[in-house]
Design a protein around this motif. Sequence first.
Motif, PDB file in Angstrom:
ATOM      1  N   THR A 361       9.496   4.264   3.656  1.00 27.30           N
ATOM      2  CA  THR A 361       8.564   5.345   3.977  1.00 27.30           C
ATOM      3  C   THR A 361       7.167   4.813   4.259  1.00 27.30           C
ATOM      4  N   ILE A 362       6.693   3.923   3.398  1.00 29.66           N
ATOM      5  CA  ILE A 362       5.325   3.411   3.518  1.00 29.66           C
ATOM      6  C   ILE A 362       5.120   2.607   4.797  1.00 29.66           C
ATOM      7  N   VAL A 364       7.225   2.557   7.624  1.00 38.38           N
ATOM      8  CA  VAL A 364       7.682   3.174   8.870  1.00 38.38           C
ATOM      9  C   VAL A 364       6.715   4.263   9.340  1.00 38.38           C
ATOM     10  N   ALA A 365       5.848   4.746   8.434  1.00 39.44           N
ATOM     11  CA  ALA A 365       4.955   5.860   8.780  1.00 39.44           C
ATOM     12  C   ALA A 365       4.063   5.546   9.979  1.00 39.44           C
ATOM     13  N   SER A 366       3.710   4.292  10.163  1.00 36.32           N
ATOM     14  CA  SER A 366       2.834   3.924  11.283  1.00 36.32           C
ATOM     15  C   SER A 366       3.589   3.816  12.602  1.00 36.32           C
ATOM     16  N   VAL A 367       4.917   3.899  12.534  1.00 38.38           N
ATOM     17  CA  VAL A 367       5.736   3.713  13.738  1.00 38.38           C
ATOM     18  C   VAL A 367       6.435   4.992  14.165  1.00 38.38           C
ATOM     19  N   ASN A 368       7.066   5.674  13.193  1.00 36.25           N
ATOM     20  CA  ASN A 368       7.886   6.824  13.544  1.00 36.25           C
ATOM     21  C   ASN A 368       7.855   7.849  12.413  1.00 36.25           C
ATOM     22  N   ILE A 369       7.173   8.958  12.612  1.00 33.15           N
ATOM     23  CA  ILE A 369       7.023   9.974  11.575  1.00 33.15           C
ATOM     24  C   ILE A 369       8.344  10.678  11.253  1.00 33.15           C
ATOM     25  N   PRO A 370       9.174  11.077  12.241  1.00 31.00           N
ATOM     26  CA  PRO A 370      10.455  11.716  11.892  1.00 31.00           C
ATOM     27  C   PRO A 370      11.330  10.837  11.000  1.00 31.00           C
ATOM     28  N   THR A 371      11.412   9.547  11.293  1.00 32.93           N
ATOM     29  CA  THR A 371      12.186   8.639  10.443  1.00 32.93           C
ATOM     30  C   THR A 371      11.575   8.552   9.052  1.00 32.93           C
ATOM     31  N   THR A 372      10.265   8.586   9.000  1.00 35.30           N
ATOM     32  CA  THR A 372       9.580   8.554   7.706  1.00 35.30           C
ATOM     33  C   THR A 372      10.008   9.724   6.836  1.00 35.30           C
ATOM     34  N   TYR A 373      10.092  10.905   7.441  1.00 37.16           N
ATOM     35  CA  TYR A 373      10.480  12.087   6.668  1.00 37.16           C
ATOM     36  C   TYR A 373      11.931  12.014   6.193  1.00 37.16           C
ATOM     37  N   HIS A 446      -4.298   2.298   6.735  1.00 38.37           N
ATOM     38  CA  HIS A 446      -3.694   1.077   6.200  1.00 38.37           C
ATOM     39  C   HIS A 446      -4.119   0.799   4.756  1.00 38.37           C
ATOM     40  N   SER A 447      -5.345   1.133   4.415  1.00 40.39           N
ATOM     41  CA  SER A 447      -5.789   0.917   3.040  1.00 40.39           C
ATOM     42  C   SER A 447      -4.999   1.798   2.067  1.00 40.39           C
ATOM     43  N   LEU A 448      -4.729   3.036   2.485  1.00 44.70           N
ATOM     44  CA  LEU A 448      -3.917   3.921   1.644  1.00 44.70           C
ATOM     45  C   LEU A 448      -2.466   3.453   1.602  1.00 44.70           C
ATOM     46  N   LYS A 449      -1.983   2.907   2.712  1.00 48.49           N
ATOM     47  CA  LYS A 449      -0.610   2.387   2.761  1.00 48.49           C
ATOM     48  C   LYS A 449      -0.426   1.263   1.747  1.00 48.49           C
ATOM     49  N   TYR A 450      -1.343   0.308   1.738  1.00 44.27           N
ATOM     50  CA  TYR A 450      -1.210  -0.827   0.824  1.00 44.27           C
ATOM     51  C   TYR A 450      -1.373  -0.400  -0.638  1.00 44.27           C
ATOM     52  N   CYS A 455       3.665   2.126  -6.085  1.00 44.10           N
ATOM     53  CA  CYS A 455       4.653   3.117  -6.537  1.00 44.10           C
ATOM     54  C   CYS A 455       6.078   2.557  -6.650  1.00 44.10           C
ATOM     55  N   PRO A 456       6.612   1.839  -5.665  1.00 38.48           N
ATOM     56  CA  PRO A 456       7.967   1.307  -5.818  1.00 38.48           C
ATOM     57  C   PRO A 456       8.123   0.382  -7.020  1.00 38.48           C
ATOM     58  N   PHE A 457       7.112  -0.390  -7.340  1.00 36.62           N
ATOM     59  CA  PHE A 457       7.207  -1.285  -8.487  1.00 36.62           C
ATOM     60  C   PHE A 457       7.282  -0.491  -9.792  1.00 36.62           C
ATOM     61  N   ILE A 458       6.554   0.593  -9.864  1.00 29.00           N
ATOM     62  CA  ILE A 458       6.635   1.457 -11.046  1.00 29.00           C
ATOM     63  C   ILE A 458       8.025   2.087 -11.141  1.00 29.00           C
ATOM     64  N   GLY A 459       8.627   2.392  -9.991  1.00 27.69           N
ATOM     65  CA  GLY A 459       9.984   2.942  -9.985  1.00 27.69           C
ATOM     66  C   GLY A 459      10.995   1.989 -10.602  1.00 27.69           C
ATOM     67  N   VAL A 460      10.853   0.702 -10.340  1.00 29.46           N
ATOM     68  CA  VAL A 460      11.750  -0.300 -10.934  1.00 29.46           C
ATOM     69  C   VAL A 460      11.592  -0.322 -12.456  1.00 29.46           C
TER      70      VAL A 460
END
Length: 516
Positions: A361-362, A364-373, A446-450, A455-460
């Motif tokens: 999600t993080i 792909v958002a800059s490339v394709n919004i439908p895929t992101t969703y 991009h700053s918000l993306k990074y 979040c994924p690390f907290i998920g682990v």
Amino acid sequence: MEPKGSVTSTQDVPPVPRWSVGSGSGLRYGSFVNSISSLTQNTEEKPAVSPKRAHIAIAVLCYVNLLNYMERYTIAGVLPDIQKVFRLTDSTAGLIQTVFICSFLLLAPLFGYLGDRYNRKYIMIGGLTVWLLTAAGSSLVSESQFWLLVVLRALVGIGEASYSTVAPTIIGDLFSGGKRSIMICIFYIFIPVGSGLGYITGAGSAALTGDWRWGLRVTPLLGIVGLILMVFLCPNPARGAAETHGEEVTGQSSYLEDVKYLLKNKSYVLSSLGVTALAFLTGALAFWLPTFLSRAPQQCTKEPCNSNDSYIFGAVTVATGILGGGLGTSLSRHFRDKMPNADPIICAVGMLGSVPCLFITIFVASVNIPTTYVFIFLGELLLSLNWAVLADILLYVVTPTKRATAEALQITVGHLLGDAGSPYLIGVISVSINASNPHTSDWGFHSLKYSLLLCPFIGVVGGIFFLITAIYITEDRRAVQLLIEEDLQPQLGLTPAPSMELSNKADEAGQKQPSN
């Protein structure tokens, strides 16, 4: 491990045959039928609340829970507008949600203490009244009074702390076994559903009226209806009534003793740490993902950025909440008889399975919004498996007289280390990264993306906590059942059968005792 409690009743209970946990009753531990109601099948069932009234109460509690989470996330739905009006940076904007969560978590222990000792209906009514007044007041703040908006958002936490702490314990005392799991599922489905509708109503009301303040006025108006319904239709059942056919289980312990009991409960402690990771993850994503998507290069070519993402993200949250909540409960009911530790394993699968979806999600958002969703949908679906299952875990690994305290402490720890700081922390990281290259047009995205990569690390981490919970949960659940049985025996005129005594001794020695 736990101070002894007693069972009180206002009416005599007819004698019942002797029973034994170790007898050959055909019951399997971990089954929904393996409860007090199944162990005393010949006892005349005298529920404290009629089934019809109990179902009406569930409807009222679910409605208020829906409004509870709608109100919490209407701010996120109009966040870009609020940032423009008050001229806020990302870190300061995140502080709005952090202040609300902080008051919520600080007051939860107080309401947990009160909820285990006093009339829970009155506690919820008082808290809901404060919530309505302060939530409505948030919409009246002028552009020069940002500090007042922060204070009012903090006061909203009073009402939500009282309700979120007490309401699940009432459900636990209205239903037991499989019926309880279903009702808890329905109740907790309204967390993501309400959150999703919060985005939609917040953004929609602001768009229709041209004023972000109307986004904060919808839920207080609907909340008046909820307050009236609660006054007339919500009961205050006896604690433990669902597991004792209307009897009340009363503990003779202090608050400090309750806390010590909970800290010794491994399943409760470990699952609460998993809840904390889940709260961090969902809090950060819920607050920042709509804004993140609105900043995507193909979405935002010039100010003001497209705000349709609040509607889409809200719809996805509603759909995944309903599907995920139902799927999680169905998996729990299917596997729990065969595998007593199925519930924490389901939660671990949900957390760990969402991690790759979040990474995709993080990036792909800059490339394709439908895929992101698509991957937002999959990630939220997996996270939504957990809500109802986690609530059910707490209810069956904690004794009835300590459940409100357990809910309160879990809320406190979960929010304090979870979503109280995660929106602000993500905002601070975003501002720091953005400062390194402030002149690039799309650097805000991009700053918000990074920063969201945390979040994924907290998920682990959360998934690991749930896997460890699976090691202890069978033992802790059985301990709660035995404690309730011990409390019931003196009042019901029951004496442990020899097989039960032998079984208990065998358990203490760590040996396996064959059934009689």
